[in-house]
Structure formats: C-alpha cells, structure tokens
Scaffold this motif. Structure first.
Motif, mmCIF file in Angstrom:
data_model
loop_
_atom_site.group_PDB
_atom_site.id
_atom_site.type_symbol
_atom_site.label_atom_id
_atom_site.label_comp_id
_atom_site.label_asym_id
_atom_site.label_seq_id
_atom_site.Cartn_x
_atom_site.Cartn_y
_atom_site.Cartn_z
ATOM 1 N N PHE A 205 0.950 -1.102 0.040
ATOM 2 C CA PHE A 205 0.008 -0.050 -0.156
ATOM 3 C C PHE A 205 0.961 1.362 -0.011
ATOM 4 O O PHE A 205 0.204 2.305 -0.063
ATOM 5 N N ILE A 206 2.235 1.027 0.204
ATOM 6 C CA ILE A 206 3.045 2.076 -0.119
ATOM 7 C C ILE A 206 3.968 1.727 -1.203
ATOM 8 O O ILE A 206 5.042 2.604 -1.068
ATOM 9 N N GLY A 207 3.748 0.895 -1.840
ATOM 10 C CA GLY A 207 4.682 0.572 -3.105
ATOM 11 C C GLY A 207 5.806 -0.084 -2.842
ATOM 12 O O GLY A 207 6.640 -0.118 -3.704
ATOM 13 N N GLY A 208 6.006 -0.887 -1.744
ATOM 14 C CA GLY A 208 6.986 -1.658 -1.809
ATOM 15 C C GLY A 208 6.699 -3.178 -1.610
ATOM 16 O O GLY A 208 5.760 -3.718 -1.500
ATOM 17 N N ASP A 209 7.803 -3.997 -2.289
ATOM 18 C CA ASP A 209 7.873 -5.405 -2.248
ATOM 19 C C ASP A 209 8.065 -5.981 -1.005
ATOM 20 O O ASP A 209 9.097 -5.910 -0.298
ATOM 21 N N PRO A 210 7.135 -6.724 -0.399
ATOM 22 C CA PRO A 210 7.087 -7.252 1.086
ATOM 23 C C PRO A 210 8.141 -8.111 1.017
ATOM 24 O O PRO A 210 8.890 -8.172 2.505
ATOM 25 N N PHE A 211 8.854 -8.672 0.097
ATOM 26 C CA PHE A 211 10.248 -9.653 0.340
ATOM 27 C C PHE A 211 11.537 -8.973 0.141
ATOM 28 O O PHE A 211 12.523 -9.459 0.510
ATOM 29 N N HIS A 212 11.480 -7.698 0.067
ATOM 30 C CA HIS A 212 12.503 -6.720 0.071
ATOM 31 C C HIS A 212 12.521 -5.361 0.780
ATOM 32 O O HIS A 212 13.608 -5.099 1.119
ATOM 33 N N VAL A 213 11.393 -4.845 1.015
ATOM 34 C CA VAL A 213 11.377 -3.729 2.128
ATOM 35 C C VAL A 213 11.844 -3.908 3.374
ATOM 36 O O VAL A 213 11.366 -5.046 4.108
ATOM 37 N N THR A 214 12.387 -3.001 4.033
ATOM 38 C CA THR A 214 12.855 -3.191 5.342
ATOM 39 C C THR A 214 11.822 -3.520 6.396
ATOM 40 O O THR A 214 10.764 -2.998 6.350
ATOM 41 N N SER A 215 12.093 -4.361 7.132
ATOM 42 C CA SER A 215 11.251 -4.520 8.153
ATOM 43 C C SER A 215 10.803 -3.632 9.151
ATOM 44 O O SER A 215 9.663 -3.636 9.989
ATOM 45 N N MET A 216 11.350 -2.419 8.932
ATOM 46 C CA MET A 216 10.951 -1.162 9.797
ATOM 47 C C MET A 216 9.522 -0.887 9.489
ATOM 48 O O MET A 216 8.699 -0.352 10.268
ATOM 49 N N TYR A 217 9.009 -1.483 8.244
ATOM 50 C CA TYR A 217 7.558 -0.961 7.803
ATOM 51 C C TYR A 217 6.743 -1.840 8.427
ATOM 52 O O TYR A 217 5.297 -1.558 8.433
ATOM 53 N N ILE A 218 7.194 -2.984 9.337
ATOM 54 C CA ILE A 218 6.112 -3.720 10.146
ATOM 55 C C ILE A 218 5.226 -2.554 11.124
ATOM 56 O O ILE A 218 4.329 -3.067 11.742
ATOM 57 N N LEU A 219 5.740 -1.435 11.297
ATOM 58 C CA LEU A 219 5.274 -0.360 12.087
ATOM 59 C C LEU A 219 3.625 -0.274 11.597
ATOM 60 O O LEU A 219 2.916 0.327 12.497
ATOM 61 N N VAL A 220 3.363 -0.386 10.336
ATOM 62 C CA VAL A 220 2.161 -0.146 10.093
ATOM 63 C C VAL A 220 1.239 -0.914 10.837
ATOM 64 O O VAL A 220 -0.170 -0.630 11.205
ATOM 65 N N SER A 221 1.350 -2.300 11.250
ATOM 66 C CA SER A 221 0.675 -2.911 12.219
ATOM 67 C C SER A 221 0.325 -2.359 13.470
ATOM 68 O O SER A 221 -0.906 -2.644 14.071
ATOM 69 N N HIS A 222 1.249 -1.663 14.022
ATOM 70 C CA HIS A 222 0.949 -0.923 15.093
ATOM 71 C C HIS A 222 0.045 0.284 14.804
ATOM 72 O O HIS A 222 -0.653 0.899 15.654
ATOM 73 N N LEU A 223 0.384 0.987 13.870
ATOM 74 C CA LEU A 223 -0.623 1.912 13.362
ATOM 75 C C LEU A 223 -1.993 1.729 13.532
ATOM 76 O O LEU A 223 -2.756 2.553 13.918
ATOM 77 N N GLU A 224 -2.388 0.602 12.806
ATOM 78 C CA GLU A 224 -3.549 0.086 12.909
ATOM 79 C C GLU A 224 -4.292 -0.071 14.245
ATOM 80 O O GLU A 224 -5.340 0.359 14.337
ATOM 81 N N LYS A 225 -3.401 -0.950 14.829
ATOM 82 C CA LYS A 225 -3.881 -1.142 16.443
ATOM 83 C C LYS A 225 -4.052 0.034 17.130
ATOM 84 O O LYS A 225 -4.957 0.138 17.838
ATOM 85 N N GLU A 226 -3.023 1.050 17.034
ATOM 86 C CA GLU A 226 -3.207 2.222 18.016
ATOM 87 C C GLU A 226 -4.181 3.107 17.469
ATOM 88 O O GLU A 226 -4.782 3.614 18.672
ATOM 89 N N PHE A 227 -4.162 3.425 16.403
ATOM 90 C CA PHE A 227 -5.171 4.541 15.974
ATOM 91 C C PHE A 227 -6.229 3.983 15.248
ATOM 92 O O PHE A 227 -7.143 4.971 15.041
ATOM 93 N N GLY A 228 -6.287 2.991 14.756
ATOM 94 C CA GLY A 228 -7.516 2.496 13.954
ATOM 95 C C GLY A 228 -7.272 2.924 12.573
ATOM 96 O O GLY A 228 -6.527 3.434 12.166
#
Length: 514
Positions: A205-228
């Motif tokens: 959803f931000i244009g990245g290949d999940p198999f190559h984009v840095t794991s820093m972007y797992i932060l999106v799971s927290h965004l969803e949980k914290e802010f809805g």
C-alpha cells in the motif's frame, strides 16, 4: 493588508510578503501550503488538474463518486496537527468514521482473516487460523510498536538530510534488524503462510515489495492497532478540498489547470517557475510536490545535478504500477451482505506474484485484488440503492525491459478482474454494472507525471529510505524543497502529510528570506 483576488474570491496576502510557489496540489503540496501560509508566506499552489488533491482527488460519473487514490486515514493526529498549525480543528471540519472491521483477507481455500482494532478479537482470529502462532503474533505486535516509535515518531517526523543523522541511528537500525525484510520478519514470528501474508502485505500500500522492503515497515501493524482505520465522509477528496479552501482563506492562491514546465534558477537559487504557457511566476522559494523523479529529471533538466542525475534515477528501484477499475452497480446496496468496506482477495500465489510484479516485470494471469466498497459506510458515493466500487490490482510499472502495452491488454485484463470478482466476491455484479473508469500505469504516467507510471514513486527499500531518499530540502538547488510520496518519509497519507511537517522545520522564517 490584504486584497481580494478576482479569480477565486480569496483574500491574498500583501505582495510584500515573501512568496512561496508550491508545484502540485496533491496532499503533500496542500499541507505544505497550509503550513507556509500559517508562517506568513504568500503562497501560490499550481496544479495541472482541474481539482485539488492529486492522487487523492475524485471523479464523478452518473451520480457515482470514484475516489481515485488513498481510501483510508490511519493516523488522524497528523491531520489534527496540520489543522492546528492554521488555528483550526480538524475534527470540527472533517467527519471521520472508525471502521470495524478494518478489512477482511480472503484466500482461495475459502479461509479468511478479519482485521480489527480490538486486541482480543485479533488474538481470537490468529488462534482460529493457527493456535500455535499466537505467542509469535504477540511478539510481532511488540516488534511493530518498537519500530513505530523509532521509525515513525522519531525518524519519520524530522529531517534526515544530513548523513550524520543517519550514522547516529545505525546501531538502532541494526538492533531492530532493519536489514531483514517485512516478510522475513513475519516469517520469523509465525509459521502459517496465511498469517505470514496477513502480517506482511502492508508495504504494497506504499509501493514496496514485502520480500525486499525493510522490516521497519511492520510499524504499520502498530498504526492500525493504536489509531484504528478511518474513512473520511466524502472521501479523501473532501479532505483535499478543505485543504485547498484553507490555503485560500489564509491568503494563498490555488491555480488549477495550470502546468509547470520548469523550475527557474537565479543566482544559484530557486527563483520561481515557468509554466507551459511561457508565463513566469517568480518566488523566494519553491516547494515541489511533483514526483521527486519528475522534479529532478524534468523540472530541473536545465540545471546541473550532482546526486539525482538521470543515470541515478534510472538505476533506482521504483514502486509497482496499479491497475484500478472504478465502477458503479445498480440496485445492489442490499446485495452481498458479507462484503464490507475493504476486502483483500488473494490469488493462488503470494511470493511468485510479487516477484512477477516487481522483479520480472511480467503481467501474470493470476492476481490479488484490493476491493473498496465505500457505499457501505458513505451513501453519498452512489445514487440511492446503488454501490460504488474501487478494485486495485498491483501490476508491473512501465520501466521494465518489455513493458505491458496497456492499450492492447487493458480490456483483456479488466475481463480477468471481472471474472475473479464474479466468482469469488460479488456474484452477478456484471449484470448490474453502471459507469466505469479504468486507470492503468499509463494513466498514472500521463495524469500525475509519475515516472514509469508508478503508483507510489521510489520503492521504500532500506537503501532508498531515510537519508538515502530524496531529501525534503534539496541538495541540488538552494531554495528548493520537496514534499510528497517520493521524498522523506515516504508514501501513504501519514508519510505524505508528515513530509510537509518536516519541510516546515527547514524553511526559514519569512523575515529572514528578504
């Protein structure tokens, strides 16, 4: 002292105030204009489209509103901070609706995963699919929170244009395993392949290949949980419209259907822009919300560049393209009660499909689809009793060796999308079809000046993020600043709006400009 501008009827700041030209009325450009106007700049926003919002704009067809780009708001606070900077309240002006569930993920074996904000509900979903993975899932949530505080609240909301700023945080990058991909991190925590997909697909959803984009972007799971996950009534286009109104109310000018051809340079600094009509608009500083690649490769084509040269841009890895089918259906509001606001339909392959899209540049016969049905939340998107849909399929961009000829393949691919929807989600819809629009990478290239027709500019791999990404203050030309998906911190609404917040810390106070 102000005067009325006869074109828009807005009050325009005293001509003696320093002038900032913003190229592009996308969300990053409008956010930049709002902040600069609040600082005391006289701001002119210039955009080639006939409506504000860029990729966040909308089209109307026979009573159906097609929201063209982003569909959700995940961190409302960045908008609240932006509105507050202008002395306004975002919540008083924009009607946000929290979605529950966020979305449903479906697989070909008829299994499914429903994402919600409630932690217990999410634990129950994980346990239903794979009970043994529950401890790993809980570890994953803690991992995501740590990366949120470091990657978004720390790095994402401040400038990283100095190499020393990167060097200082390298130990934290190492500790958080930023070298590992999003998928690899998910796979280290859970074993079920469906959960691995559900915890790793977000970079798409931000244009990245999940198999190559840095794991820093797992932060999106927290965004969803914290802010809805929220939906703005009237769509993201309503947010963009209000942003443009605020720019005008605060003394700025928004010029639509006006195309910038070149950034002008005088005495070694950005000095304004030349329009495609030949008109020159002078300025004390320039903000480009155009794609960073387009900015450096086209708008600065007559100025020597040291870092973002044509070969450098050509070597960069770019996000995927998008095939988006917008359509309405007649008399269907009460049909398909199990189809909610957001659904993700998985094809038979995950990694192989992603490789075809990002690495092989091949248009596959199989596909995975994101289906947006806003009419279940916002009846204004369609005539009474009807539905409006937005169906997105990630596809290769146009920069591969043998790019897809969409003029020849578009209808064939649309028919394939139709068949998947008919079989797997909304049976009978083809007999109730109303108005329809299709955007392929060619439309993204031509409408948004997106290099290679990409959906999200430069891909957010680790060596194309933070300091390695185009900076918010240009190293190529003093007086030039960048906002939007192609610059730091990156694509997605939180990143785009934050890019203007970062830019605001870099632009000098108006009294220091002249």
């Amino acid at each position: 002292m102000t005067r009325m501008d006869p074109r828009l009827g807005h009050e325009v700041r005293d001509a003696r105030a320093p002038h900032a030209v913003v190229i592009g009325a996308g969300l990053g450009g409008l956010a930049s204009a709002m902040r600069l106007g609040a600082r005391g700049y006289r701001v002119t926003v210039i955009d080639r489209l006939d409506v504000p919002g860029g990729r966040g704009s909308a089209l109307w067809r026979d009573g159906h509103r097609f929201d063209l780009g982003p569909t959700i708001v995940t961190v409302p606070q960045v908008f609240r901070d932006l509105w507050s900077a202008t002395g306004r309240s975002f919540d008083d002006e924009i009607d946000l609706r929290a979605l529950d569930p966020f979305y449903e993920i479906r697989w070909p074996d008829d299994s499914h995963f429903t994402a919600r904000q409630d932690t217990d509900a999410m634990r129950a979903e994980v346990a239903r699919l794979s009970p043994d993975d529950l401890p790993g899932y809980e570890r994953f949530l803690k991992d995501a929170e740590a990366r949120y505080w470091f990657g978004f609240e720390n790095l994402g909301r401040r400038s990283l244009h100095k190499l020393w700023d990167l060097i200082k945080v390298l130990p934290t990058f190492a500790r958080l395993r930023a070298d590992r991909s999003v998928y690899a991190h998910a796979a280290s925590r859970v074993r079920d392949p469906r959960l691995r997909m559900a915890l790793s697909f977000h970079p798409l959803f931000i244009g990245g290949d999940p198999f190559h984009v840095t794991s820093m972007y797992i932060l999106v799971s927290h965004l969803e949980k914290e802010f809805g996950v929220h939906y703005a009534m009237g769509g993201v286009a309503r947010i963009a419209e209000r942003m443009a109104e605020i720019v005008g109310e605060d003394g700025g000018l928004v010029r639509l259907e006006t195309d910038v051809d070149e950034i002008l340079v005088r005495d070694g600094r950005a000095a304004g822009v030349r329009l495609t009509t030949g008109e020159i608009v002078t300025a004390d500083l320039v903000v480009s919300n155009a794609d960073a690649g387009w900015t450096y490769d086209h708008l600065l084509r007559n100025h020597a560049r040291r870092r973002w040269t044509p070969p450098r841009l050509e070597r960069s890895r770019w996000s995927m393209g998008l095939f988006v089918w917008y359509f309405g259906t007649k008399g269907t509001r009460d049909l398909w009660p199990d189809v909610g606001h957001h659904t993700i339909l998985n094809g038979p392959r995950y990694k192989g499909l992603v490789e075809d899209i990002f690495l092989n540049g091949r248009l596959s016969e199989d596909m995975s689809l994101y289906v947006h049905r806003p009419s279940v939340t916002d009846p204004s998107v369609a005539p009474e009793g009807d539905d409006t849909f937005y169906v997105l399929s990630p596809v290769p961009h146009l920069g591969h060796d043998d790019p897809v000829d969409w003029s020849a393949r578009c209808e064939e691919y649309r028919a394939s999308v139709e068949a998947v929807l008919e079989q797997s989600l909304i049976p009978g819809f083809r007999d109730r079809l109303g108005p329809s629009e299709i955007f392929t990478p060619e439309e993204f290239r031509d409408r948004y000046n997106a290099p290679y027709g990409t959906g999200f500019s430069i891909e957010p791999r680790i060596l194309q993020s933070a300091w390695f990404r185009p900076h918010n203050v240009s190293e190529e030309l003093p007086g030039l600043y960048l906002a939007g998906a192609g610059t730091h911190p990156g694509a997605g609404l939180p990143g785009v709006i934050s890019s203007a917040e970062v830019l605001d810390t870099l632009v000098p106070d108006p009294e220091r400009v002249r």
